[in-house]
Motif scaffolding. Structure first.
Motif: not given
Length: 197
Positions: A125-152
């Motif tokens: 979970x990283x700070x969400x960004x506004x249109x000017x790419x400045x950090x906001x108080x709430x977060x955005x999800x990133x999901x990293x896929x490896x191994x079986x998850x990449x294949x799927x």
């Protein structure tokens, strides 16, 4: 699709927001011309040039992707912004099989290490960004896929890939010209994601 857009004060600190419908959810990735062209031609990622053995990060937030890739101008390896529509079942499988990238206070460091080593998915979970790419108080999800998850992801989840680099460049140009309302109107409408199960 849901139409209500939450104001910043209403947005929970951790909430998945995305473009989605009954069957798919849109995520974003940025790649080189070689990876993007091969993926667009085939309708999924092609190895090579895509590296199946590496962790690949998917992001439902358009503006977080713009922050990461600098609107497609950051470097050659991230010059093409791809919108990837994947099955909601696949997305939710990733969430169910994920482990936070960093330990929190819900488990011991040893428990977290064991879960991380057993999991093919990382959640960050990283700070969400506004249109000017400045950090906001709430977060955005990133999901990293490896191994079986990449294949799927590559062989089952991906339903459609669209090159949204021109859209990214258009929105960036509008922000640079001070046309904030127009830039906001061109953004993909991301609404709170509701789990199917």
């Amino acid at each position: 699709m849901q139409n209500h857009t939450l104001t910043p004060l209403e947005v929970p600190q951790r909430q998945i927001r995305a473009v989605y419908d009954d069957t798919t959810i849109r995520v974003y990735q940025a790649y080189s011309d070689a990876v993007a062209d091969a993926a667009l031609a085939k309708g999924t990622f092609v190895s090579p040039p895509f590296k199946m053995e590496r962790m690949t990060w998917i992001k439902p937030s358009f503006l977080w992707m713009m922050y990461r890739a600098g609107w497609g101008f950051k470097d050659e390896g991230q010059k093409r912004i791809l919108a990837i529509d994947i099955t909601r079942e696949g997305f939710e499988w990733a969430l169910a099989h994920g482990c936070l990238s960093h330990a929190d206070n819900t488990m011991s460091k040893e428990e977290w290490e064991a879960k991380k080593n057993a999991s093919p998915v990382r959640i960050q979970w990283d700070p969400e960004r506004d249109l000017f790419l400045q950090p906001l108080a709430h977060r955005a999800i990133q999901i990293g896929l490896s191994k079986k998850a990449v294949d799927l992801y590559v062989h089952q989840w991906i339903q459609r890939i669209t090159d949204v680099t021109p859209l990214a460049h258009e929105i960036y140009a509008l922000t640079q010209d001070g046309q904030v309302d127009e830039a906001t109107a061109r953004q993909p409408l991301e609404t709170p994601y509701i789990l199917q199960s």
